[in-house]
Design a protein around this motif. Sequence first.
Motif, PDB file in Angstrom:
ATOM      1  N   ARG A 100      36.511 125.055 -57.740  1.00 10.74           N
ATOM      2  CA  ARG A 100      36.287 123.705 -57.231  1.00 10.74           C
ATOM      3  C   ARG A 100      37.143 122.699 -58.001  1.00 10.74           C
ATOM      4  N   LYS A 103      40.698 122.909 -56.862  1.00 11.37           N
ATOM      5  CA  LYS A 103      40.829 122.327 -55.519  1.00 11.37           C
ATOM      6  C   LYS A 103      40.859 120.802 -55.590  1.00 11.37           C
ATOM      7  N   GLN A 107      43.804 118.229 -54.549  1.00 14.93           N
ATOM      8  CA  GLN A 107      43.621 117.166 -53.552  1.00 14.93           C
ATOM      9  C   GLN A 107      44.102 115.824 -54.115  1.00 14.93           C
TER      10      GLN A 107
END
Length: 161
Positions: A100, A103, A107
């Motif tokens: 996570r 990620k 982003q």
Amino acid sequence: MIWDLHFHSTNSDGNKTPRERIAQIDILDPERKGIWALTDHDRYSPDFVLPAREAGIRAVWATEVSARSDDLGISLHVTCYTPTLSEHIRKLVEGIVIGRGVKIRGQIAKIQAAGFPIDEEWFFSWIVSLKMSPDMASNWHIANYLWRNTASRSLSIQIVK
């Protein structure tokens, strides 16, 4: 018997710390007859289970594992319970949390490259100011952060003119 096998803390998306949850259980279950499971997303909570057990509360190790199938286009949560926390399960959950973080940082880099005003360090400081663990940040949090940042900058520009 009073029990709850699915609640969250500020280590996930709840509004009370693990210690505050223990204080609630003290009031709800003074005779210690219930069974309690803190199911924060993608983490086991030793800061709940261990102090709860020391206080005589019957607490089990639990987590709500986030899963996503890009092939099917669906997300789901799987709640897992265990009386003891094995090394295998702990490593599995840690891998989800690390994934996570990778990620979210990816982003942020894409959003920066597109010219949006986001600074990774400020973003994670904002997450901490919300009393959240940085590794619980999501795309929703990025959008909310950008909206707040952009809205306040637009407002100050209008006032200066």
